[in-house]
Every structure is written in structure tokens, then in C-alpha cells.
Design an enzyme around this catalytic site. Structure first.
Site, short mmCIF file in Angstrom:
data_model
loop_
_atom_site.label_atom_id
_atom_site.label_comp_id
_atom_site.label_asym_id
_atom_site.label_seq_id
_atom_site.Cartn_x
_atom_site.Cartn_y
_atom_site.Cartn_z
N LYS A 151 -20.67 -72.58 11.59
CA LYS A 151 -19.44 -72.00 10.95
C LYS A 151 -18.45 -72.44 11.62
O LYS A 151 -18.39 -72.37 12.70
CB LYS A 151 -19.67 -70.50 10.72
CG LYS A 151 -19.08 -69.55 11.76
CD LYS A 151 -19.47 -68.34 11.72
CE LYS A 151 -18.15 -67.43 11.30
NZ LYS A 151 -18.28 -66.22 11.75
N LYS A 184 -20.85 -71.97 16.32
CA LYS A 184 -19.95 -71.19 15.73
C LYS A 184 -18.52 -71.67 16.72
O LYS A 184 -18.65 -71.50 17.65
CB LYS A 184 -20.09 -69.74 16.20
CG LYS A 184 -18.75 -68.87 15.63
CD LYS A 184 -19.18 -67.31 15.75
CE LYS A 184 -17.83 -66.15 15.19
NZ LYS A 184 -18.29 -65.14 15.17
C1 PBG Z 1 -17.46 -61.46 14.43
C2 PBG Z 1 -17.43 -62.60 13.08
C3 PBG Z 1 -16.51 -62.97 12.73
C4 PBG Z 1 -16.93 -63.79 11.56
C5 PBG Z 1 -18.11 -63.49 11.36
N1 PBG Z 1 -18.62 -62.58 12.27
C6 PBG Z 1 -15.22 -63.28 13.09
C7 PBG Z 1 -14.91 -63.82 14.48
O1 PBG Z 1 -15.55 -64.45 15.21
O2 PBG Z 1 -13.59 -63.58 14.97
C8 PBG Z 1 -16.03 -64.85 10.72
C9 PBG Z 1 -16.37 -64.81 9.34
C10 PBG Z 1 -15.37 -65.24 8.26
O3 PBG Z 1 -14.15 -65.59 8.86
O4 PBG Z 1 -15.46 -65.23 7.25
N2 PBG Z 1 -18.12 -61.91 15.60
ZN ZN Z 2 -17.59 -60.64 17.28
#
Ligand code: PBG
Ligand code: ZN
Length: 322
Positions: free
Chosen positions: A244, A191
Site C-alpha cells: 500500500k 507500506k
Molecule cells: C494506520 C493506518 C493508516 C492506513 C491504514 N492503517 C494510515 C497511516 O499509516 O497513517 C491508511 C489507509 C488509507 O489511507 O486508506 N497505521
Molecule cells: Zn498507525
């Protein structure tokens, strides 16, 4: 002489030699549930996506199930936030309530519960804070607690998205201790600290109140490091691996797929969705063609499943074209 065009002569022939497909049963649809009543509130930066209160969320779940989509990814938006994100692990929090409600009507629907603190903390970070620092080990018991609460409420899969080190091990241990040995963990392993999460943070009210997430999410430049994250999470007991964002990181998906024998889930995130929707709304691109191309691109890169806000449209298009 090798003439590759020979096999492109007709759609029947092309379809016979087609290497990759996206199927409805590979789609996961993210759903935002919110405390309150009679809410179906459109997210401006994500056309077609709404936040739902519990008394309205079934409208969207009905559509999802009717289209044959097998799984949803649940995010909760609480009324109250605090320093320690209590709403994330409250037994009667928004997510466990939603899980019980949805499972009651659709026991077969796979509910994947996102586990993180950022929607529930007053500072908007994914972990506990002390003197401006995001604490790692102190955060782990809270993530584990939330995971157990969601699994006991009926969640089929637990998906930690916080990016603390060792959280998969902590969650696995806590689930096992409660006898939840058969609840899989879908870990957000690769991530990246991405600008593509902007619209999601509007939708989930989870933008950090100060600083950024760069001390816990990965540097976008580091593809090789993603393999270390995946290796760690697998060793700690992850059953499924999320990468992601998806589109700008297809090389990472490919690398994971070349190096590990585990189902990979590509998360086609909010900013990627917003860009396609904006261009389509302007008539600049053919939305269906672009989305289906992205989906099959992710499959080609090595993803087994795709989490996408386009899921309902994709399922509809696949049904139409059958
Ligand atoms: C929270 C989380 C996020 C996403 C999924 N879980 C945002 C972040 O890390 O700030 C992003 C999902 C998306 O942009 O569709 N931890
Ligand atoms: Zn978070």
C-alpha cells in the site's frame, strides 16, 4: 500475419480471451467504528464513507453482506486517547466490541482487525514515544496484546499496520501462546510513507501530532527495499502480504508477485479513492470505468485481493453486469 485485432471483434470473443477479472469475493471493505451513539458521520474527504457508532454500524455491514462481499477491515476510533494507546488493547475497547457485535449476526463474514496504536495515542504515532523518538521493541508487546484481544473477540485475521520491525514475530508468538495458532496474520509489509493516507487520517483521527511517519514507514522511492520487508514478514510468520498504496506502487506489487509465493493484498487507499471521487463528482471521468480499470489493473499486477473503499460499488456493478 499476426493481427491482434482478430480477437477483439466482439464482446463474446473479448470476454473469452480476457486474462484478468475482479470478483466480489476478492474484495475487502474498510469500516470505521467509533465510540458514541447514533453516529453515521460522513467523512468529507471520502464521499460515501462514514464513521459509525456501534448502534448504527450494522446498517453498513448489512449492505456489505447483502452484496456478497466476504470480508471487512475494521478500524476503531476511541473516545479517549493516551500516551500509550491503551484503547487499542483494552478488552472492552471499540474494536473488540464491534467484532463481537458483528460476529454475532454474521459469523461467516471475515473480520480483519487492523492493529496499530495511532488511532489511540495522544501523539498520533503508531508506536510508543520517548524524547520524540518512536520506539520499536517497546511497542511490540502492545501490538501483540491488541492482536490477542481482537482474535479472542472473534477476529478472523490480524492485520498489523504499524511498520515496527519484528512485530509479525511478536504477534505470531503471542497468538500461538494463547492457542490461537490458526489465526492468520495479514501483514502490511510494503507500506510506504505516503501522502495518499491523508483522508484516512481525517476519518480515523490518526494524524501524527508532531513530525511524520518517515522513520517507520518506507521511503516511496524504494521498490527493492519492499522485497526485504516482505521477506522478513514471511520469515516471521505472515500468511498474507499487503502492499500500500496500490496505484502508484503497481511495480512493487508485480515484484512481490514475481518473487514470493504468497497471496498479495493491494490496499487501494483513501487518497486514491478521494481523487477518483473528486474527479467523478466534477463529471471529469467515468467513475465505474475508472474504478473497474483500477481493480483489474491491480489484479494484473499480481494482487489476489483488493482492500478498497469502492468495494460496495464494485460489487454492485459486478452484479448489474452479470
Ligand atoms: C494506520 C493506518 C493508516 C492506513 C491504514 N492503517 C494510515 C497511516 O499509516 O497513517 C491508511 C489507509 C488509507 O489511507 O486508506 N497505521
Ligand atoms: Zn498507525
Amino acid at each position: 500475419m499476426d493481427r491482434t485485432r482478430r480477437l477483439r471483434k466482439s464482446e463474446v470473443l473479448r470476454s473469452m480471451v480476457r486474462e484478468e477479472h475482479i470478483r466480489t469475493d476478492e474484495l475487502i471493505y474498510p469500516v470505521f467504528v467509533m465510540e458514541g451513539n447514533n453516529i453515521a458521520s460522513p467523512v468529507p474527504s471520502m464521499p460515501g464513507i462514514c464513521q459509525y457508532s456501534l448502534d448504527r454500524v450494522m446498517e453498513e455491514i448489512d449492505r456489505t453482506v447483502e452484496l456478497g462481499i466476504p470480508a471487512i477491515l475494521l478500524f476503531g476510533i476511541p473516545e479517549h486517547k493516551d500516551e500509550v494507546g491503551s484503547g487499542a488493547y483494552a478488552v472492552d475497547g471499540i474494536v473488540p466490541q464491534a467484532i463481537r457485535l458483528i460476529k454475532d449476526k454474521y459469523p461467516e463474514l471475515i473480520i480483519i482487525a487492523d492493529v496499530c496504536l495511532c488511532e489511540y495515542t495522544s501523539h498520533g504515532h503508531c508506536g510508543l514515544i520517548c524524547d520524540g523518538e518512536i520506539l520499536n521493541d517497546e511497542t511490540l508487546p502492545l501490538l501483540a496484546k491488541a492482536s490477542v484481544v481482537y482474535a479472542k473477540a472473534g477476529a478472523d485475521i490480524i492485520a498489523p499496520s504499524d511498520m515496527m520491525d519484528k512485530r509479525v514475530a511478536a504477534i505470531r508468538e503471542a497468538l500461538d501462546a494463547e492457542g490461537l495458532v490458526n489465526t492468520p496474520i495479514m501483514a502490511y509489509s510494503a507500506k510506504f510513507a505516503s501522502g495518499y493516507y491523508g483522508p484516512f487520517r481525517d476519518a480515523a483521527h490518526s494524524a501524527p501530532g508532531f513530525g511524520d511517519r518517515n522513520t517507520y514507514q518506507m521511503d516511496p522511492a524504494n521498490g527493492r527495499e519492499a522485497l526485504r520487508e516482505v521477506a522478513q514478514d514471511l520469515e516471521e510468520g505472515a500468511d498474507l502480504i499487503i502492499a500500500k498504496p496500490a496505484m502508484a506502487y503497481m511495480d512493487v506489487i508485480k515484484d512481490i508477485s514475481n518473487n514470493f509465493n504468497v497471496p498479495i493484498v493491494a490496499y487501494n487507499v483513501s487518497g486514491e479513492y478521494a481523487m477518483v471521487k473528486a474527479a467523478a463528482a466534477n463529471g471529469w471521468i467515468d467513475e465505474k470505468k475508472i474504478v473497474m480499470e483500477n481493480m483489474v489493473g491491480l489484479k494484473r499486477a499480481g494482487a489476489k485481493m483488493v482492500i478498497t473503499y469502492h468495494a460496495l460499488d464494485v460489487a454492485r456493478w459486478l452484479r448489474e453486469d452479470k
